[in-house]
Design an enzyme around this catalytic site. Structure first.
Site, mmCIF file in Angstrom:
data_model
loop_
_atom_site.group_PDB
_atom_site.id
_atom_site.type_symbol
_atom_site.label_atom_id
_atom_site.label_comp_id
_atom_site.label_asym_id
_atom_site.label_seq_id
_atom_site.Cartn_x
_atom_site.Cartn_y
_atom_site.Cartn_z
ATOM 1 N N GLN A 111 47.740 52.367 60.366
ATOM 2 C CA GLN A 111 48.760 53.264 59.824
ATOM 3 C C GLN A 111 48.518 53.513 58.345
ATOM 4 O O GLN A 111 49.163 54.367 57.757
ATOM 5 C CB GLN A 111 50.145 52.627 59.977
ATOM 6 C CG GLN A 111 50.566 52.345 61.394
ATOM 7 C CD GLN A 111 51.814 51.470 61.399
ATOM 8 O OE1 GLN A 111 51.783 50.316 61.767
ATOM 9 N NE2 GLN A 111 52.926 52.028 60.968
ATOM 10 N N ASP A 114 45.217 54.296 52.766
ATOM 11 C CA ASP A 114 44.429 53.961 51.573
ATOM 12 C C ASP A 114 42.920 54.001 51.788
ATOM 13 O O ASP A 114 42.152 53.890 50.833
ATOM 14 C CB ASP A 114 44.838 52.586 51.045
ATOM 15 C CG ASP A 114 44.848 51.530 52.154
ATOM 16 O OD1 ASP A 114 43.862 51.444 52.899
ATOM 17 O OD2 ASP A 114 45.852 50.799 52.274
ATOM 18 N N HIS A 152 47.583 58.009 60.268
ATOM 19 C CA HIS A 152 48.428 58.726 59.299
ATOM 20 C C HIS A 152 47.619 59.440 58.217
ATOM 21 O O HIS A 152 48.150 59.798 57.174
ATOM 22 C CB HIS A 152 49.442 57.759 58.676
ATOM 23 C CG HIS A 152 50.491 57.319 59.654
ATOM 24 N ND1 HIS A 152 51.212 56.156 59.525
ATOM 25 C CD2 HIS A 152 50.920 57.884 60.813
ATOM 26 C CE1 HIS A 152 52.052 56.044 60.545
ATOM 27 N NE2 HIS A 152 51.894 57.072 61.345
ATOM 28 N N CYS A 160 44.249 71.956 53.199
ATOM 29 C CA CYS A 160 44.639 73.283 52.710
ATOM 30 C C CYS A 160 45.814 73.813 53.530
ATOM 31 O O CYS A 160 45.756 73.859 54.756
ATOM 32 C CB CYS A 160 43.459 74.252 52.784
ATOM 33 S SG CYS A 160 43.906 75.919 52.271
ATOM 34 N N CYS A 198 42.399 75.302 47.241
ATOM 35 C CA CYS A 198 41.272 75.242 48.169
ATOM 36 C C CYS A 198 40.058 75.996 47.606
ATOM 37 O O CYS A 198 40.184 77.141 47.162
ATOM 38 C CB CYS A 198 41.709 75.852 49.501
ATOM 39 S SG CYS A 198 40.435 75.887 50.762
ATOM 40 N N CYS A 201 39.461 79.124 50.297
ATOM 41 C CA CYS A 201 40.331 80.300 50.444
ATOM 42 C C CYS A 201 41.321 80.457 49.295
ATOM 43 O O CYS A 201 42.072 81.428 49.256
ATOM 44 C CB CYS A 201 41.079 80.230 51.783
ATOM 45 S SG CYS A 201 42.442 79.053 51.783
ATOM 46 N N GLY A 236 49.793 42.809 59.966
ATOM 47 C CA GLY A 236 50.523 43.299 58.798
ATOM 48 C C GLY A 236 51.675 44.221 59.124
ATOM 49 O O GLY A 236 52.086 45.043 58.308
ATOM 50 N N THR A 237 52.212 44.071 60.304
ATOM 51 C CA THR A 237 53.393 44.818 60.709
ATOM 52 C C THR A 237 54.066 43.994 61.793
ATOM 53 O O THR A 237 53.433 43.125 62.384
ATOM 54 C CB THR A 237 53.055 46.238 61.213
ATOM 55 O OG1 THR A 237 54.250 46.881 61.669
ATOM 56 C CG2 THR A 237 52.055 46.217 62.346
ATOM 57 N N ASN A 262 51.246 38.265 60.716
ATOM 58 C CA ASN A 262 52.176 38.898 59.782
ATOM 59 C C ASN A 262 52.846 37.819 58.938
ATOM 60 O O ASN A 262 52.829 36.646 59.306
ATOM 61 C CB ASN A 262 53.226 39.706 60.571
ATOM 62 C CG ASN A 262 53.903 40.772 59.735
ATOM 63 O OD1 ASN A 262 53.406 41.161 58.666
ATOM 64 N ND2 ASN A 262 55.032 41.251 60.199
HETATM 65 ZN ZN LIG Z 1 41.778 76.927 52.383
#
Ligand SMILES: [Zn+2]
Length: 296
Positions: A111, A114, A152, A160, A198, A201, A236-237, A262
């Site tokens: 999850q 980092d 995540h 973008c 971006c 674009c 860790g959860t 945990n």
């Molecule tokens: Zn873009």
């Protein structure tokens, strides 16, 4: 029956497992100095997720959201993987995995945003190529994409908002306006034009993470591994909060075993897990998995 805390018993179960998954939460990176979310001192104790980590929050105030994620990016850039990340990275190397679980596959579902699990894995693979550590025990036949699912997203990715292009970018700061402290500039003088855009674009970029109200990444692949798992490591959860609880429930439902690493005992851990190893996972995980300390 209360869960076992016997490492030898755990290693015997590990040895016999065929499909091992690990679901990792914020506690995995706590030992690297990354704050957890809701514990004392956690990010959401001092910030309101509704104003910083939803698509609506970004639409309403992209400057405030980018300021917050700039801090998280800086923290991730300065952090180093800890022994728990390295222990998991060893399980991703097929020939090392074979020494503790001869016929197993391993998948890490994290999850955390980092990127420390991937950094540990890259370092472990590089080390295995350059050194003859325990001959035959390490190799480089590891596919990052199929071994680690960052459900995540990653705080060092940008997404973008116009064309959907995702890119890894570890520049610090991402753009001059996000420099910290900002010389001679206050938030009120910044405009959206000052934020990252971006290169393809020109659209406004946002952090490449999954926010509240958005769907986790790789759901189909993750559930495929959960459905097959006969051993689930919860790291860790708690095993009783989402999303771990859903995976744990599914694994237990088809007869698999659950091992929790945990700092705290969850409300229902006694019922939902076979093994429970309390303590910082950077200590308990290497010790329990390999009966050794993993150096960084
Ligand atoms: Zn873009």
């Amino acid at each position: 029956m209360p869960p076992s805390e016997d490492p030898q018993e755990f290693r015997e179960v590990l040895r016999q497992s065929k499909n091992i998954i690990a679901i990792a939460g914020a506690g995995l990176s706590a030992g690297s100095g990354i704050p957890t979310w809701r514990d004392t001192g956690g990010v959401w104790k001092t910030h309101n997720p509704a104003t910083l980590a939803t698509p609506a929050a970004f639409s309403a105030d992209p400057i405030a959201v980018w300021r917050h994620y700039h801090e998280m990016r800086e923290r991730a850039l300065k952090a180093e993987p800890n022994p728990a990340h390295y222990a998991l990275s060893l399980l991703c190397l097929p020939s090392y995995l074979a020494t503790v679980a001869p016929s197993a596959k391993f998948t890490l579902i994290t999850q955390n945003i980092d990127g420390l699990s991937i950094r540990a894995l890259k370092k472990t693979v590089a080390r295995s190529r350059g050194q003859a550590v325990a001959p035959g025990a390490l190799d480089a036949t590891v596919s990052l994409g199929s071994c680690v699912f960052e459900m995540h997203g990653r705080v060092l990715d940008t997404l973008c908002t116009a064309c959907g292009h995702v890119e890894h970018n570890d520049a610090s700061p991402l753009c001059p306006a996000l420099a910290n402290p900002v010389p001679q500039v206050t938030d009120t003088t910044l405009t959206v034009d000052d934020l990252p855009h971006c290169a393809h674009c020109g659209g406004l970029l946002r952090p490449g993470v999954v926010w509240f109200d958005e769907l986790p990444r790789h759901s189909r692949e993750i559930w495929g591994t959960v459905d097959e798992a006969d051993l689930c490591l919860v790291i860790g959860t708690s095993s009783t909060v989402q999303p771990a609880v859903a995976y744990v429930h599914e694994v237990a439902e088809h007869g698999g075993k659950v091992a929790v690493f945990n700092t705290q005992r969850g409300d229902d851990d006694d019922e939902s897990c076979t093994f429970l190893f309390l303590g910082p996972c950077e200590e308990t995980l290497p010790r329990t998995l390999f009966d050794i300390s993993v150096s960084q």
